[in-house]
Motif scaffolding. Structure first.
Motif, PDB file in Angstrom:
ATOM      1  N   THR A 148       0.515  11.861  79.804  1.00 20.93           N
ATOM      2  CA  THR A 148       1.896  12.281  80.043  1.00 20.93           C
ATOM      3  C   THR A 148       2.112  13.732  79.643  1.00 20.93           C
ATOM      4  O   THR A 148       2.801  14.493  80.334  1.00 20.93           O
ATOM      5  CB  THR A 148       2.861  11.369  79.264  1.00 20.93           C
ATOM      6  N   ALA A 151       0.342  16.052  82.119  1.00 22.77           N
ATOM      7  CA  ALA A 151       0.993  16.045  83.433  1.00 22.77           C
ATOM      8  C   ALA A 151       2.328  16.764  83.418  1.00 22.77           C
ATOM      9  O   ALA A 151       2.839  17.142  84.484  1.00 22.77           O
ATOM     10  CB  ALA A 151       1.189  14.606  83.910  1.00 22.77           C
ATOM     11  N   GLY A 152       2.898  16.950  82.244  1.00 23.45           N
ATOM     12  CA  GLY A 152       4.175  17.646  82.167  1.00 23.45           C
ATOM     13  C   GLY A 152       5.310  16.899  82.834  1.00 23.45           C
ATOM     14  O   GLY A 152       6.249  17.513  83.342  1.00 23.45           O
ATOM     15  N   GLY A 153       5.225  15.576  82.850  1.00 21.12           N
ATOM     16  CA  GLY A 153       6.280  14.778  83.460  1.00 21.12           C
ATOM     17  C   GLY A 153       6.159  14.617  84.959  1.00 21.12           C
ATOM     18  O   GLY A 153       7.033  14.010  85.586  1.00 21.12           O
ATOM     19  N   SER A 154       5.095  15.133  85.552  1.00 20.43           N
ATOM     20  CA  SER A 154       4.903  15.025  87.001  1.00 20.43           C
ATOM     21  C   SER A 154       4.134  13.744  87.326  1.00 20.43           C
ATOM     22  O   SER A 154       3.027  13.529  86.818  1.00 20.43           O
ATOM     23  CB  SER A 154       4.141  16.239  87.532  1.00 20.43           C
ATOM     24  N   LEU A 155       4.726  12.925  88.170  1.00 23.81           N
ATOM     25  CA  LEU A 155       4.075  11.672  88.549  1.00 23.81           C
ATOM     26  C   LEU A 155       2.817  11.937  89.372  1.00 23.81           C
ATOM     27  O   LEU A 155       1.805  11.251  89.209  1.00 23.81           O
ATOM     28  CB  LEU A 155       5.050  10.798  89.341  1.00 23.81           C
ATOM     29  N   LEU A 156       2.857  12.954  90.232  1.00 20.66           N
ATOM     30  CA  LEU A 156       1.700  13.272  91.070  1.00 20.66           C
ATOM     31  C   LEU A 156       0.514  13.723  90.217  1.00 20.66           C
ATOM     32  O   LEU A 156      -0.620  13.269  90.423  1.00 20.66           O
ATOM     33  CB  LEU A 156       2.066  14.358  92.083  1.00 20.66           C
ATOM     34  N   VAL A 157       0.773  14.597  89.256  1.00 19.93           N
ATOM     35  CA  VAL A 157      -0.309  15.066  88.382  1.00 19.93           C
ATOM     36  C   VAL A 157      -0.853  13.909  87.550  1.00 19.93           C
ATOM     37  O   VAL A 157      -2.065  13.811  87.305  1.00 19.93           O
ATOM     38  CB  VAL A 157       0.196  16.204  87.474  1.00 19.93           C
ATOM     39  N   THR A 158       0.029  13.020  87.129  1.00 18.34           N
ATOM     40  CA  THR A 158      -0.415  11.851  86.365  1.00 18.34           C
ATOM     41  C   THR A 158      -1.361  10.992  87.185  1.00 18.34           C
ATOM     42  O   THR A 158      -2.404  10.535  86.688  1.00 18.34           O
ATOM     43  CB  THR A 158       0.802  11.014  85.927  1.00 18.34           C
ATOM     44  N   LEU A 193       6.696   7.031  82.998  1.00 15.00           N
ATOM     45  CA  LEU A 193       7.168   8.059  83.926  1.00 15.00           C
ATOM     46  C   LEU A 193       8.097   7.469  84.981  1.00 15.00           C
ATOM     47  O   LEU A 193       9.159   8.023  85.275  1.00 15.00           O
ATOM     48  CB  LEU A 193       5.977   8.744  84.597  1.00 15.00           C
ATOM     49  N   ALA A 197      12.072   8.153  85.477  1.00 11.43           N
ATOM     50  CA  ALA A 197      12.618   8.647  86.746  1.00 11.43           C
ATOM     51  C   ALA A 197      13.724   7.737  87.265  1.00 11.43           C
ATOM     52  O   ALA A 197      14.766   8.207  87.754  1.00 11.43           O
ATOM     53  CB  ALA A 197      11.497   8.767  87.775  1.00 11.43           C
TER      54      ALA A 197
END
Length: 218
Positions: A148, A151-158, A193, A197
């Protein structure tokens, strides 16, 4: 395994996994063709090889156990029960062929199947130990927090990071064991995440339940 872990119907999992499975087999076929072209591999001609129609005529009954297995899983039976039904259907399907299974061959097949499952059983025991260690020591939560954070809160990066972890785990573990370990490690990160969201969407839309509003007021 996925149906029992996620409590999602097997039919839903089939629908979701259909496109990735198709892309996987297409990519495998593409790389095989590329390698064949690169190495100048020639097609082998076997005049005695039977055609697909002839193969289906002689061995169509071997499809019955697979159909029974998929039906049992879709109908909601547990994987163990579905496997038992499928094994019984193999015996029944053999009676439709010219070489039906006898009590002796049934026992031999069960013995051979037991021997083949020893390696898988050892791997699953090891995976169980790993999962217990992960749950007891909190490594799963630490891994989820790391994912987490990176990824910085990005679902795609996660998802990309989890895919990389899946690739690494897949190098040393079979598919089932890799899925169980990866699900144990990464599911909390994805859940947090997505839950965050959804909560933000509810707050923006003003659709938050009254009980939740009371909690936020506290």
């Amino acid at each position: 395994i996925m149906a029992s872990y996620t409590q999602v119907s097997y039919l839903t999992i089939i629908g979701v996994a259909a496109l990735p499975a198709l892309l996987y087999f297409l990519s495998v076929a593409m790389f095989v063709r590329i390698e064949a072209k690169r190495s100048n591999a020639q097609q082998l001609e076997d005049p005695d090889a039977p055609g697909i129609v002839e193969v289906l005529k002689k061995g169509w009954h071997f499809l019955l156990p697979l159909i029974v297995l998929v039906w049992a899983l879709i109908y909601g039976f547990t994987p163990t029960y579905a496997a038992g039904i499928a094994i019984a259907s193999v015996i029944v399907a053999s009676w439709l062929s010219k070489q039906p299974m006898t009590p002796k061959t049934i026992v031999e097949a069960l013995v051979q199947g037991t021997r083949n499952m020893i390696t898988t059983g050892i791997l699953l025991i090891t995976v169980g130990l790993i999962i217990n260690v992960v749950s007891t020591t909190g490594i799963g939560n630490i891994f989820s927090l790391m994912i987490t954070d990176w990824a910085g809160g990005s679902l795609l990066v996660t998802i990309v990071l989890i895919a990389i972890a899946s690739l690494i785990l897949g190098m040393g573990l079979p598919v089932t064991a890799s899925y169980i370990v990866l699900a144990t490690l990464s599911a909390p990160a994805l859940y947090n995440l997505m839950a965050h969201a959804q909560l933000v969407d509810l707050l923006v839309a003003g659709d938050l339940p009254q009980q939740a509003k009371a909690v936020f007021m506290l």
